[in-house]
Write a protein that holds these residues in place. Structure first.
Motif, PDB file in Angstrom:
ATOM      1  N   ILE A 186      43.370  38.892  35.955  1.00 54.61           N
ATOM      2  CA  ILE A 186      44.074  37.865  36.729  1.00 54.61           C
ATOM      3  C   ILE A 186      45.472  37.658  36.150  1.00 54.61           C
ATOM      4  O   ILE A 186      45.639  37.393  34.959  1.00 54.61           O
ATOM      5  N   GLY A 216      40.263  41.643  38.895  1.00 50.13           N
ATOM      6  CA  GLY A 216      41.120  40.559  39.351  1.00 50.13           C
ATOM      7  C   GLY A 216      42.589  40.905  39.269  1.00 50.13           C
ATOM      8  O   GLY A 216      43.450  40.039  39.434  1.00 50.13           O
ATOM      9  N   ASN A 526      37.720  31.531  38.258  1.00 49.43           N
ATOM     10  CA  ASN A 526      37.806  32.726  39.101  1.00 49.43           C
ATOM     11  C   ASN A 526      37.214  32.485  40.484  1.00 49.43           C
ATOM     12  O   ASN A 526      36.586  33.363  41.073  1.00 49.43           O
ATOM     13  N   SER A 554      41.040  33.178  41.967  1.00 46.26           N
ATOM     14  CA  SER A 554      41.496  34.553  42.124  1.00 46.26           C
ATOM     15  C   SER A 554      42.808  34.544  42.904  1.00 46.26           C
ATOM     16  O   SER A 554      43.097  33.609  43.659  1.00 46.26           O
TER      17      SER A 554
END
Length: 643
Positions: A186, A216, A526, A554
């Motif tokens: 992420i 991610g 997430n 996300s």
């Protein structure tokens, strides 16, 4: 600069390359698929553009291939008509999975690609800067606007050595997933370099960039080099080649080194792609189903490896083996060289060139079954059912399981050496219909299942709502709104598809949200991982959800929430998460002033516990304007009217 920075700089419309900054880039190509594309094109029509403004747009049919009634077929007719009218190439049903076909026919090193599918970064294996996004973002890009996102940090992955026999490219990305987790990418983009890169062909690289989505990551990319040229020669597209790589001694925000020679076969256990272990740890687990295919592992090389393992053998009597070639090209090639016959003779069932079981569209495992799949996701319900146990593995490990009847180390089988690819493929493009030069006369046919896109009112000054559901970490869009043969055909009908919200998580959710006429969702870390499906934001909005409060989000789902006018508020601590329970009444006040002032702090008053927590909203001024307008579609309409 590194390669990602170089491509972004060459396409930059606004912003700077500093990580975390809001940027906008020009988009060269777009792709859609039928599960997300119908809604995206309805939104494109609502914008009012007369023609797509990108250099190339392609509409693929690859998800909703089961025609149990009129709905999927009607959507496909609509998509074909829209493509002809607005200047979009149309990939017919059976022509293949969007990412596989786009890699074969359209991806070009150094260009930008935006797709309505989270696995669009597959084409990063070609050196294309490829990004997944919500369908509304893609509709806006097709209308000529740049794509807005945060400049990611770039993690360099230095590959050394060479894969051993029985170890595959799938094991490379699963090693990273096991080490970094589904949250580990992420805010990052992944760039592969080093001497080990030259040992991987483009389809192998595409497997790795495809599953970067499971980390991610914003995107993943490989350089364009001799392997890229060899693949483009195979596809009769060598004129599209250009050599691309990072500058000498590039700067990365972080570097990881991976020695391919030291890798062993890996497997992801239920129910997450990062639940990874050496395959030897679970060897001997009885297997009921094996599924080979998906946009991750359905290339010519993948299926040739499987065919060589199955040749002259018979699959275990307790195993049901299904194989989905990734494209018509792959299917034609293995039919011509005898590999298809080898798989059929061994007992494999051959499915059409489509997403199929990976999207829960058919081949749902039996009750309590263990299914080993060469796919990219094994979230609960992803297979189309809950009462099964899905493992993710490489195609050769899948073949080993099919032959032995249990999870097996593929190195223990007498498997021939990896087959060599021909220098040139027999290229047949008749599955792709180019648009006419002038589509003004095309009449778009719309089936009764195709309904208008719901529009939200402008942001309210005050929000009060009940916590409808409190969720844990890593909630995927499959949790929020599942796929499968019952639900996917409803993608163009929001009032119908929203009835399945949180179907596998909380059977009473729909009763609560209808009774309360909306409310607030609370999640963990997430939130919204996985598929790019914007319905996971659109459907809650249409039922009155005004805010989602989570520990973290996300990337794609965070953007989708903003696009549909839902406040995506981030919690600052575990204590704040613990301070809210399902059924609590929450209130936010002075929202318009907070958005207009650029405040990052949004107080949330818990009327039930008589406490206040402070949430954060780190977004751009443009995103604040989108929220104030009630969503991206309204925002674009207002800007268009105002010139």
């Amino acid at each position: 600069m590194n390669l990602i920075q170089k491509i972004i700089k060459s396409h930059l419309s606004s912003g700077s390359l500093q990580a975390g900054n809001d940027i906008a880039i020009r988009i060269d190509q777009t792709l859609t698929q039928d599960a997300t594309g119908t809604l995206s094109y309805l939104q494109f029509e609502a914008i009012g553009a007369d023609r797509v403004k990108v250099d190339l747009a392609v509409s693929y049919i690859d998800h909703n291939m089961m025609q149990g009634d009129f709905r999927n077929a009607d959507d496909h007719i609509y998509l074909q008509d829209v493509a002809a009218k607005y200047g979009i190439h149309f990939s017919r049903p059976g022509n293949g999975i969007c990412h596989q076909v786009h890699l074969e026919r359209f991806a070009i090193p150094g260009l930008t690609l935006l797709g309505t599918d989270s696995h669009t970064p597959t084409c990063g294996g070609m050196g294309t800067l490829s990004l997944g996004a919500g369908g509304l973002d893609v509709a806006i890009a097709m209308a000529g606007s740049p794509y807005y996102f945060k400049m990611p940090k770039v993690r360099g992955i230095c590959l050394q050595g060479k894969l051993s026999h029985g170890v595959s490219a799938k094991d490379i990305i699963m090693k990273l997933l096991g080490d970094l987790s589904v949250k580990g990418g992420i805010g990052w983009a992944f760039e592969y370099y080093g001497p080990g890169v030259a040992t991987l062909d483009v389809p192998q690289r595409a497997t790795i960039t495809n599953m970067g989505a499971e980390l991610g990551a914003t995107t993943s990319i490989f350089p364009s080099d001799e392997q890229t040229l060899a693949y483009l020669v195979q596809q009769d597209r060598e004129s599209d080649f250009q050599e691309l790589s990072a500058d000498p001694n590039p700067s990365y925000d972080d570097v990881l080194t991976l020695n391919l020679s030291e890798l062993e076969p890996l497997i992801a256990r239920p129910d997450s792609p990062d639940n990874v272990c050496p395959i030897t740890e679970v060897s001997g687990t009885p297997v009921n189903q094996v599924a080979i295919g998906s946009c991750t592992n359905s290339s010519f090389g993948d299926l040739m490896t499987v065919a060589s393992a199955l040749r002259g053998k018979t699959i275990h009597p307790n195993v049901n083996l299904v194989v989905s070639p990734g494209s018509k090209q792959v299917l034609q090639l293995i039919a011509a060289n005898g590999a298809l016959a080898d798989m059929i003779a061994a007992g494999a069932r051959i499915l059409e060139s489509a997403c199929g079981p990976c999207a829960g569209m058919g081949q749902i495992p039996s009750s309590g079954a263990v299914s080993v799949r060469s796919f990219n996701r094994n979230f609960p319900g992803r297979s189309g059912g809950l009462d099964n146990h899905v493992y993710l593995a490489s195609p050769i490990a899948c073949a080993a399981a099919a032959l032995t009847g249990y999870v097996s180390d593929p190195r223990n089988l007498n498997i021939p050496a990896d087959p060599k690819n021909p220098k040139r493929f027999n290229v047949n493009t008749n599955g792709i219909i180019p648009p006419p030069k002038d589509g003004q006369g095309v009449q778009i046919r719309r089936g009764p299942n195709i309904q208008p896109v719901p529009i939200k009112d402008p942001m309210a000054q005050r929000i009060e709502g009940e916590v409808l559901i409190k969720l844990g970490d890593d909630i995927s869009t499959d949790h929020i709104l599942p796929a499968g043969p019952t639900i996917l055909p409803l993608r163009s009908n929001v009032p119908a598809i929203r009835e399945y919200l949180f179907k596998y998580v909380d059977a009473d959710f729909m009763n609560r949200i209808k009774k309360k006429q909306g409310g607030i969702i609370v999640g963990g870390h997430n939130y919204g991982q996985g598929s790019s499906r914007e319905h996971a934001a659109l459907c809650p909005m249409s039922l009155g959800v005004t805010a989602v409060i989570a520990k973290s989000f996300s990337r794609i789902h965070f953007g989708n929430l903003i696009n549909y006018g839902i406040l995506p508020l981030t919690l600052r601590s575990e204590n704040d998460y613990n301070a809210m329970q399902q059924g609590d009444i929450l209130e936010l006040d002075n929202i318009i002033e907070l958005l207009e002032s650029g405040s990052h702090s949004f107080p949330v008053q818990n009327q039930t516990s008589e406490t206040t927590i402070i949430t954060t909203l780190e977004i751009s001024s443009r995103e604040r304007e989108i929220l104030l307008a009630g969503g991206l579609l309204t925002y674009v309409g207002e800007n268009s009217r105002n010139g």
